[in-house]
Design an enzyme around this catalytic site. Structure first.
Site, PDB file in Angstrom:
ATOM      1  N   ARG A   1       0.848  -1.187   0.000  1.00  0.00           N
ATOM      2  CA  ARG A   1       0.000   0.000   0.000  1.00  0.00           C
ATOM      3  C   ARG A   1       0.879   1.231   0.000  1.00  0.00           C
ATOM      4  NH1 ARG A   1      -4.933   0.309   4.157  1.00  0.00           N
ATOM      5  NH2 ARG A   1      -3.392  -0.230   5.719  1.00  0.00           N
TER       6      ARG A   1
ATOM      7  N   THR B   1      -1.126   7.450  -0.884  1.00  0.00           N
ATOM      8  CA  THR B   1      -2.377   7.343  -1.666  1.00  0.00           C
ATOM      9  C   THR B   1      -3.235   6.168  -1.206  1.00  0.00           C
ATOM     10  OG1 THR B   1      -1.372   5.847  -3.260  1.00  0.00           O
ATOM     11  CG2 THR B   1      -1.165   8.206  -3.709  1.00  0.00           C
TER      12      THR B   1
ATOM     13  N   ASP C   1      -2.456  -4.453  12.700  1.00  0.00           N
ATOM     14  CA  ASP C   1      -1.791  -4.810  11.446  1.00  0.00           C
ATOM     15  C   ASP C   1      -1.588  -6.324  11.428  1.00  0.00           C
ATOM     16  OD1 ASP C   1       0.410  -5.462   9.582  1.00  0.00           O
ATOM     17  OD2 ASP C   1       0.409  -3.310   9.253  1.00  0.00           O
TER      18      ASP C   1
ATOM     19  N   ASP D   1       2.055  -7.611  10.759  1.00  0.00           N
ATOM     20  CA  ASP D   1       2.945  -7.416  11.914  1.00  0.00           C
ATOM     21  C   ASP D   1       2.631  -8.402  13.028  1.00  0.00           C
ATOM     22  OD1 ASP D   1       4.491  -5.400  10.860  1.00  0.00           O
ATOM     23  OD2 ASP D   1       3.280  -3.775  11.709  1.00  0.00           O
TER      24      ASP D   1
HETATM   25  N1  URA Z   1      -4.346  -4.264   7.011  1.00  0.00           N
HETATM   26  C1  URA Z   1      -4.179  -4.681   8.278  1.00  0.00           C
HETATM   27  O1  URA Z   1      -3.313  -5.498   8.558  1.00  0.00           O
HETATM   28  N2  URA Z   1      -4.972  -4.190   9.238  1.00  0.00           N
HETATM   29  C2  URA Z   1      -5.947  -3.280   8.976  1.00  0.00           C
HETATM   30  O2  URA Z   1      -6.676  -2.876   9.893  1.00  0.00           O
HETATM   31  C3  URA Z   1      -6.111  -2.868   7.640  1.00  0.00           C
HETATM   32  C4  URA Z   1      -5.300  -3.375   6.674  1.00  0.00           C
END
Ligand code: URA
Length: 214
Positions: free
Chosen positions: A109, A113, A205, A208
């Site tokens: 990502r 943007t 995330d 992570d």
């Molecule tokens: N990707 C993630 O890992 N967590 C989110 O909340 C959104 C996208």
């Protein structure tokens, strides 16, 4: 295509799925716990996603007699993992469907943007005869999902479904805005995205938390 066959969202509400998802949301769950739960959820959810897989009858000899019994028909299924968090679901998926093929779509990502930028794409051969399940635990903005589906559809697979754990309303709208024919399977539809594109209340995330990178 008739409207009933489009914009399908399958919300998997089974208590085991919901229980495990709650444990995954808990910020105090370790990476080990998070990974284990994600694998277990993948195993449970793929059962729902593959519910309408075609079968054919074959002859089998039991110790007592011969009978006709169903097996899965057609070429091997493809799990298309959106890197990197999709990989956290692969072990569970492959435990239930061990002969499936695996493809990878690498997208990141752009932090400004929030658009998906492709850096890797590799799929098995013979895609036009295969059913594909695209996997990413988080359907957030939907940009990665739409980009992956754009690329996959160019290979003309027999069917495509999208499997996630959490979906934001914005992600569902984006995916179905571009690909109304692709059914979404999710364990939860959360409230909204924050300004960084994270799902609220969400689970943080996913990449992570799976790989312990934060
Ligand atoms: N990707 C993630 O890992 N967590 C989110 O909340 C959104 C996208």
């Amino acid at each position: 295509m008739p409207d009933t066959a489009t914009r399908q969202v399958h919300h998997v509400t089974h208590p085991l799925v919901q229980h495990k998802l709650t444990l995954m949301r808990d910020r105090h769950s370790s990476s080990t716990t998070f990974r284990t739960l994600l694998g277990e959820l993948a195993m449970l959810m793929v059962y729902e996603v593959t519910r309408d897989t075609p079968t054919q009858l074959v002859e089998v000899e039991t110790p007592l007699e011969t009978m006709m019994s169903p097996i899965i028909d057609g070429k091997k299924l493809v799990f298309a993992s959106i890197l990197r968090a999709g990989n956290g679901m692969l072990d569970g998926l492959l435990r239930v469907v061990p002969n499936a093929r695996v493809g990878h779509v690498g997208l990141y990502r752009d932090p400004d943007t929030l658009q998906a930028v492709e850096y890797y794409f590799k799929m098995p051969t013979g895609m036009e005869e295969r059913d594909v399940i695209v996997v990413d635990p988080m359907l957030a903005t939907g940009h990665s999902a739409v980009a992956a589906l754009d690329r996959l559809k160019a290979l003309s697979p027999r069917s495509i479904k999208f499997l996630c754990l959490l979906a934001a309303p914005e992600g569902i709208a984006a995916l179905h805005g571009s690909h109304p024919d692709v059914p979404i399977y999710t364990a939860a539809i959360d409230r909204e995205l924050n300004e960084h594109g994270y799902i609220l209340p969400g689970l943080g995330d996913a990449g992570d938390r799976i790989f312990g990178t934060k």
